[in-house]
Motif scaffolding. Structure first.
Motif: not given
Length: 326
Positions: A45-61
């Motif tokens: 569950v997120g606030l948006g359709g894509e969450v970028r983690l580790n300074q953009g190295l990974f992303s979760i949808h």
């Protein structure tokens, strides 16, 4: 079917999100293999359709956004990273959502320093909480109305759960599995993931580093004196006299500045030094005891076990490389 909502905040720790999802989906696989229906619907569950983690190295949808979840049974808050105040600000839209669902009957579990987000909801005010031992001073400064329990692996109070540092979140997940299913399934999961079930304390892993982020200069000097005189038998009366502060006033100022009483601080500094000797030297327990200013074996062992959860010999056998080889 139980609905599990795993939050995906900005600056979340990726591995904990994946591990939580993996544990509950594996439970479903166990149940299906036994000819039973799956028990859990697991969603990110997120606030948006894509969450970028580790300074953009990974992303979760995320599977869904918070507005799409009308009912849930368990909310899992992963650990956060980076500047915690700034991270909480970026994720503040989660807070009213967590509060609303808790009041609708959902339980909420924070993993490691996900406790900061749970505490930011206000739901923990006046209640107990666990978190990573290294973040304890910052947590207490930010959330003085929460009762942070040092060393505890799991706290549970009125549907609010929290875990201690780093990988101890696995123990909280196991605890939740047992509560939501049964002991048999929890044991099967523990064996699959090679986890020690029923671990209660993170005390053996704590590295004591006295809190010095305060402005009370005489108390800082008292701390430094304690740390530089490990072999001495230091009394609190002597400390108060040395720094020209009345005993009762000294106790109050020391506790306010460091979150420890002077006596506790002396013990913790000495035991931290003893841990280092036991980890890295050839000295036996009695030699280490004398190195840190104790002369009574029973007293030393009692204090050591109280702080670390292990006896001195058990601690040495666990962490000294040569003792392990032997």
């Amino acid at each position: 079917m139980k609905h599990i909502s795993i939050l995906v905040p900005d600056e979340a720790v990726l591995g904990t999100i994946a591990d939580t999802r993996y544990m509950f989906t594996t439970l479903n696989e166990f149940l299906e293999a036994d000819g039973k229906s799956p028990m859990f619907r697991v969603q990110l569950v997120g606030l948006g359709g894509e969450v970028r983690l580790n300074q953009g190295l990974f992303s979760i949808h995320p599977d869904v956004l918070i507005g799409d979840v009308s009912q849930t049974d368990l909310i899992v808050i992963p650990p956060l990273s980076g500047n915690l105040k700034a991270t909480l600000e970026r994720n503040k839209a989660f807070l009213p959502w967590i509060i609303d669902h808790y009041h609708q009957g959902a339980e909420v579990a924070s993993l490691c320093i996900g406790s900061f987000m749970l505490a930011a909801t206000g739901l923990l005010n006046g209640r107990e909480c666990s978190s990573h031992w290294a973040s304890a001073a910052e947590f207490r400064a930010m959330f003085p109305e929460v009762d942070l329990i040092d060393g505890r692996i799991i706290t549970e109070e009125q549907g609010l759960y929290s875990s201690g540092g780093a990988t101890s979140y696995w123990n909280l997940l196991l605890h939740l599995v047992e509560k939501m299913t049964d002991r048999e399934l929890a044991i099967r999961i523990a064996k699959l993931f090679a986890l020690e079930i029923d671990r209660k304390t993170q005390s053996p892993f704590v590295m004591f580093n006295g809190q010095k982020k305060h402005e009370d200069e005489p108390i800082k000097k008292a701390q430094e004196f304690i740390e530089c005189n490990l072999t001495e038998r230091i009394s609190v009366d002597d400390l108060a006299s040395r720094f020209a502060i009345g005993r009762r006033h000294f106790d109050r100022r020391f506790k306010k500045a460091t979150n420890n009483t002077p006596a506790e601080y002396i013990q913790r500094v000495k035991i931290e030094a003893a841990k280092k000797w036991l980890e890295n030297s050839h000295k036996n327990v009695n030699e280490v005891m004398y190195e840190v200013g104790y002369n009574d074996t029973k007293s030393f062992r009692t204090v050591f076990k109280k702080i670390t959860g292990l006896s001195p010999i058990d601690y040495r056998n666990k962490y000294n490389k040569e003792a392990v080889v032997a």
